[in-house]
Write a protein that holds these residues in place. Structure first.
Motif, PDB file in Angstrom:
ATOM      1  N   CYS A  18      -3.770   0.716  -3.215  1.00 47.31           N
ATOM      2  CA  CYS A  18      -3.337  -0.678  -3.271  1.00 47.31           C
ATOM      3  C   CYS A  18      -2.426  -0.804  -4.488  1.00 47.31           C
ATOM      4  O   CYS A  18      -2.855  -0.578  -5.621  1.00 47.31           O
TER       5      CYS A  18
ATOM      6  N   PHE B  50       0.829  -1.197   0.000  1.00 55.10           N
ATOM      7  CA  PHE B  50       0.000   0.000   0.000  1.00 55.10           C
ATOM      8  C   PHE B  50       0.863   1.246   0.000  1.00 55.10           C
ATOM      9  O   PHE B  50       1.945   1.271   0.587  1.00 55.10           O
TER      10      PHE B  50
ATOM     11  N   VAL C  79      -5.368   6.050   0.312  1.00 55.79           N
ATOM     12  CA  VAL C  79      -4.757   4.721   0.415  1.00 55.79           C
ATOM     13  C   VAL C  79      -4.806   4.080  -0.968  1.00 55.79           C
ATOM     14  O   VAL C  79      -5.871   3.969  -1.571  1.00 55.79           O
TER      15      VAL C  79
ATOM     16  N   VAL D 298      -6.553  -6.715   6.088  1.00 54.29           N
ATOM     17  CA  VAL D 298      -6.310  -5.351   5.597  1.00 54.29           C
ATOM     18  C   VAL D 298      -6.927  -4.336   6.561  1.00 54.29           C
ATOM     19  O   VAL D 298      -6.325  -3.305   6.863  1.00 54.29           O
ATOM     20  N   SER D 299      -8.106  -4.642   7.085  1.00 51.07           N
ATOM     21  CA  SER D 299      -8.755  -3.756   8.059  1.00 51.07           C
ATOM     22  C   SER D 299      -7.878  -3.585   9.301  1.00 51.07           C
ATOM     23  O   SER D 299      -7.673  -2.465   9.774  1.00 51.07           O
TER      24      SER D 299
ATOM     25  N   ASN E 112      -2.555   1.888  11.091  1.00 49.98           N
ATOM     26  CA  ASN E 112      -1.703   2.764  10.291  1.00 49.98           C
ATOM     27  C   ASN E 112      -2.362   4.031   9.772  1.00 49.98           C
ATOM     28  O   ASN E 112      -1.692   4.848   9.144  1.00 49.98           O
ATOM     29  N   LEU E 113      -3.647   4.204  10.021  1.00 48.57           N
ATOM     30  CA  LEU E 113      -4.305   5.443   9.617  1.00 48.57           C
ATOM     31  C   LEU E 113      -4.452   6.346  10.823  1.00 48.57           C
ATOM     32  O   LEU E 113      -4.677   5.868  11.938  1.00 48.57           O
TER      33      LEU E 113
ATOM     34  N   ILE F 165       0.307   5.148   1.241  1.00 46.02           N
ATOM     35  CA  ILE F 165      -0.595   5.968   2.048  1.00 46.02           C
ATOM     36  C   ILE F 165      -0.122   7.412   1.926  1.00 46.02           C
ATOM     37  O   ILE F 165       1.003   7.736   2.301  1.00 46.02           O
TER      38      ILE F 165
ATOM     39  N   LEU G 299     -14.191  -2.743   2.012  1.00 42.91           N
ATOM     40  CA  LEU G 299     -12.763  -2.970   1.757  1.00 42.91           C
ATOM     41  C   LEU G 299     -12.545  -4.097   0.756  1.00 42.91           C
ATOM     42  O   LEU G 299     -11.686  -4.000  -0.110  1.00 42.91           O
TER      43      LEU G 299
ATOM     44  N   VAL H  33     -12.634   1.701   7.709  1.00 43.84           N
ATOM     45  CA  VAL H  33     -11.976   0.398   7.613  1.00 43.84           C
ATOM     46  C   VAL H  33     -12.699  -0.691   8.393  1.00 43.84           C
ATOM     47  O   VAL H  33     -12.338  -1.861   8.290  1.00 43.84           O
TER      48      VAL H  33
ATOM     49  N   LEU I  40      -4.893  -1.384   8.431  1.00 37.76           N
ATOM     50  CA  LEU I  40      -5.249   0.025   8.286  1.00 37.76           C
ATOM     51  C   LEU I  40      -5.616   0.651   9.630  1.00 37.76           C
ATOM     52  O   LEU I  40      -5.302   1.818   9.876  1.00 37.76           O
ATOM     53  N   CYS I  41      -6.260  -0.113  10.515  1.00 37.94           N
ATOM     54  CA  CYS I  41      -6.589   0.406  11.851  1.00 37.94           C
ATOM     55  C   CYS I  41      -5.335   0.846  12.598  1.00 37.94           C
ATOM     56  O   CYS I  41      -5.365   1.808  13.360  1.00 37.94           O
TER      57      CYS I  41
END
Length: 99
Positions: A44, A28, A42, A79-80, A86-87, A30, A64, A58, A83-84
């Motif tokens: 992919c 990814f 974001v 992936v969720s 890293n966002l 970002i 997603l 997410v 992202l939880c």
């Protein structure tokens, strides 16, 4: 004739992250920006698909899965979770600053 909605230049921070799991490999990009209410873009790298995502987004595993063309719910869960972690969390203050 086109009506210009915005034309902004910004030095944005970009982070590239790749990881592997039992379900597959994920890469990814970002893009952190003050635009778009602080939601990062974001991307992919496998599919080229992208979206502005916040932490609230997410949690929607079906979204997603469809967004990033993931093969299974398990992939969407991984992936969720990624992202939880890293966002950035958006707050009313950060939304007001970017608006």
């Amino acid at each position: 004739m086109h009506e210009r909605l915005y034309d902004e230049t910004e030095q944005a921070n970009v982070r590239f992250v790749g990881f592997v799991s039992d379900q597959g490999r994920y890469d990814f990009g970002i893009v952190y920006s003050r635009m778009f209410f602080g939601k990062p873009l974001v991307v992919c790298m496998q599919t080229g698909r992208s979206s502005l995502l916040a932490l609230d987004d997410v949690d929607n595993l079906e979204y997603l899965q469809k967004l990033f063309n993931l093969k299974s719910r398990e992939e969407a869960e991984e992936v969720s979770a990624f992202l939880c972690n890293n966002l950035p969390a958006l707050t009313l203050e950060s939304e007001a600053e970017s608006g």
